[in-house]
Design a protein around this motif. Sequence first.
Motif, PDB file in Angstrom:
ATOM      1  N   LEU A 166       0.816  -1.217   0.000  1.00 46.26           N
ATOM      2  CA  LEU A 166       0.000   0.000   0.000  1.00 46.26           C
ATOM      3  C   LEU A 166       0.849   1.267   0.000  1.00 46.26           C
ATOM      4  CD1 LEU A 166      -2.690  -1.132   2.606  1.00 46.26           C
ATOM      5  CD2 LEU A 166      -3.018  -0.864   0.138  1.00 46.26           C
ATOM      6  N   HIS A 167       2.183   1.106  -0.070  1.00 44.74           N
ATOM      7  CA  HIS A 167       3.101   2.247  -0.101  1.00 44.74           C
ATOM      8  C   HIS A 167       2.980   3.090   1.160  1.00 44.74           C
ATOM      9  CE1 HIS A 167       3.192   1.059  -4.329  1.00 44.74           C
ATOM     10  NE2 HIS A 167       1.878   1.214  -4.360  1.00 44.74           N
ATOM     11  N   LEU A 168       2.878   2.406   2.311  1.00 42.55           N
ATOM     12  CA  LEU A 168       2.692   3.102   3.578  1.00 42.55           C
ATOM     13  C   LEU A 168       3.815   2.756   4.555  1.00 42.55           C
ATOM     14  CD1 LEU A 168      -1.122   2.482   4.287  1.00 42.55           C
ATOM     15  CD2 LEU A 168      -0.077   4.581   3.408  1.00 42.55           C
ATOM     16  N   SER A 169       4.095   3.687   5.424  1.00 45.89           N
ATOM     17  CA  SER A 169       4.933   3.416   6.588  1.00 45.89           C
ATOM     18  C   SER A 169       4.203   3.988   7.800  1.00 45.89           C
ATOM     19  CB  SER A 169       6.319   4.045   6.446  1.00 45.89           C
ATOM     20  OG  SER A 169       6.218   5.454   6.339  1.00 45.89           O
ATOM     21  N   VAL A 170       4.407   3.374   8.955  1.00 47.47           N
ATOM     22  CA  VAL A 170       3.682   3.763  10.161  1.00 47.47           C
ATOM     23  C   VAL A 170       4.607   4.546  11.078  1.00 47.47           C
ATOM     24  CG1 VAL A 170       2.460   2.923  12.205  1.00 47.47           C
ATOM     25  CG2 VAL A 170       2.142   1.785  10.003  1.00 47.47           C
ATOM     26  N   ARG A 171       4.137   5.694  11.511  1.00 46.07           N
ATOM     27  CA  ARG A 171       4.879   6.502  12.478  1.00 46.07           C
ATOM     28  C   ARG A 171       4.046   6.578  13.750  1.00 46.07           C
ATOM     29  NH1 ARG A 171       6.271  12.427  10.666  1.00 46.07           N
ATOM     30  NH2 ARG A 171       4.038  12.656  11.047  1.00 46.07           N
ATOM     31  N   LYS A 172       4.422   5.799  14.754  1.00 48.44           N
ATOM     32  CA  LYS A 172       3.663   5.760  15.992  1.00 48.44           C
ATOM     33  C   LYS A 172       4.024   6.940  16.880  1.00 48.44           C
ATOM     34  CE  LYS A 172       2.966   0.755  16.134  1.00 48.44           C
ATOM     35  NZ  LYS A 172       3.095  -0.486  16.940  1.00 48.44           N
ATOM     36  N   PRO A 173       3.061   7.423  17.676  1.00 47.40           N
ATOM     37  CA  PRO A 173       3.361   8.542  18.578  1.00 47.40           C
ATOM     38  C   PRO A 173       4.378   8.132  19.628  1.00 47.40           C
ATOM     39  CG  PRO A 173       1.193   7.628  19.053  1.00 47.40           C
ATOM     40  CD  PRO A 173       1.659   6.986  17.789  1.00 47.40           C
ATOM     41  N   GLN A 174       5.270   9.060  19.959  1.00 43.69           N
ATOM     42  CA  GLN A 174       6.265   8.800  20.978  1.00 43.69           C
ATOM     43  C   GLN A 174       5.622   8.853  22.355  1.00 43.69           C
ATOM     44  OE1 GLN A 174       9.471   7.911  20.379  1.00 43.69           O
ATOM     45  NE2 GLN A 174       8.813   7.886  18.220  1.00 43.69           N
ATOM     46  N   PRO A 175       5.992   7.937  23.251  1.00 42.39           N
ATOM     47  CA  PRO A 175       5.424   7.984  24.608  1.00 42.39           C
ATOM     48  C   PRO A 175       5.814   9.271  25.313  1.00 42.39           C
ATOM     49  CG  PRO A 175       7.248   6.421  24.483  1.00 42.39           C
ATOM     50  CD  PRO A 175       6.955   6.833  23.076  1.00 42.39           C
TER      51      PRO A 175
END
Length: 587
Positions: free
Chosen positions: A577-586
């Motif tokens: 899907l041409h995606l990368s995930v950037r999760k929020p920093q704790p």
Amino acid sequence: MHRYRSHTCGELRASDVESDVRLSGWLHNRRDLGGILFIDLRDHYGITQLVARPGTPAYEALDKLSKESTVRVDGKVVSRGTENVNPDLPTGEIEVEVGEVELLGAAAPLPFTINTEDGVNEERRLEYRFLDLRRERMHKNIMLRTAVISAIRHKMTALGFNEMATPILSATSPEGARDFVVPSRLNPGKFYALPQAPQQFKQLLMISGFDRYFQIAPCFRDEDARADRSPGEFYQLDVEMSFVEQEDVFQPIEKLMTELFEEFGGGRHVTSPFPRIPFREAMLKYGSDKPDLRAQLELVDITDVFEGSEFKAFAGKHVRALAVPDVSAQPRKFFDQLGDFAVSLGAKGLAWVRVAEDGSLTGPIAKFLTEENVAELTKRLSLAAGHAVFFGAGEFDEVSKIMGAVRVEAAKRAGHFEENVFRFCWIVDFPMYEKDEETGKIDFSHNPFSMPQGGLEALQTQDPLDILGWQYDIVCNGVELSSGAIRNHEPEIMLKAFEIAGYDRDTVEEQFAGMLRAFRFGAPPHGGIAPGVDRIVMLLADEPNIRETIAFPLNGNAQDLMMGAPTELEEARLKELHLSVRKPQPK
């Protein structure tokens, strides 16, 4: 005989006595009375009592099974006898003596009971929603929803509307809430949006030459949950009509709602015709643009009575009064509890006075009122002995919110609240614009795509804050069922309306290119509305929470606890899907 059943569990009657029957269902309840086993067998249609006698294979089989196991039984229908009839069951005159039992599906230990409405928490219920839906109340709610939607389709077709489908995958839309977005595999870096509503498509259908459209439309909004709003998705009766004015929209919808609530409202009266209440009048009289008209009390604006007053609590503030008749027998606790209620809403307190037999006012603030104040209040509020008056003072919006809720609560506590009735109204004449108190900026107050009353001339010559829109809400018992509007179908009026709200021409042309292009090819005057199906069923079922009328709702955090959604995607799928995930920093 059929492999699983000759009859349903709600079908057998006294006329079936001596018949050999086969039933299938869930083991709802079991009672051992003097060695004889009584089983309530339940299916979608109802409950039939089974009897198994000691020493029989049926007794041995049924005695060992856990509740909610599914079984098939063969047996003979027998009469219960007059003294044992259960009048609460349609099948209460008979029972089935079981001869043979087949286990179709064994049930594991239950996380909560099915045959009683015990106080299990909602998260647990949603995790095991398939069990929760077996409960009588929930089963009845979902079947009510099914019947209501079926009736809506039938009635809308009879009213000359045509059911049409609109796309689920579409472009992002500035509807006001956040979109749910779907990545496009074939168009890298681009996204579809799930529709917040079929608004633009239904307008385009009118421009395409279709006259009366409706759809039971799924809508998707990434917004927080409330008691009357489900997060994620909801359904609405989406309606649009061509060559209409406001009243032309009101007529079929009012007929539909009246018939719907009379048919499914359990005998509760539906007041008709629905009154038309201007927005500003609603805010002054009821403190809300979704007033509960079952409360037979009204607020009165008495700001001018206290202009220049030395009573600091009211001086220079917006003041609203609520007169409540027939409270002479009420104890002091009545007043204190209403005060506590107001404080719970954010008020600093709730001022009040009583009207004595001689017409004088007594109570905590009576000493601060001049003779002129008393005379004017008596006249303005039509005060008489036995009345009490409650006062709210502060900013307009704050006072409206607090005193609007006090109005309903006081009516309930003082016996001025109408039960077992559906009171509808139309709220009309919404302001087209409002001013942001912090920035001073003029912005749309309700629906930017509605036609301003007075058209282009009003936009060019009037103070924006004085311009009204052809916008309307339908409200029932304090619940807003939907908003609607006569649409702005003329490009120049639309561009001017957005210009007043600070949008330049190029921005509007870019964001609404599709709609504006369509408007330039002969758009008819059109308007519509979209009552919420979930809220309609919530009112008819007399449920306080909308999730009780939806088969598989998300919880308050927009999670499906039963299926485990939302879920994470595997790296391979993200790459596709041409995606990368950037999760929020704790934090």
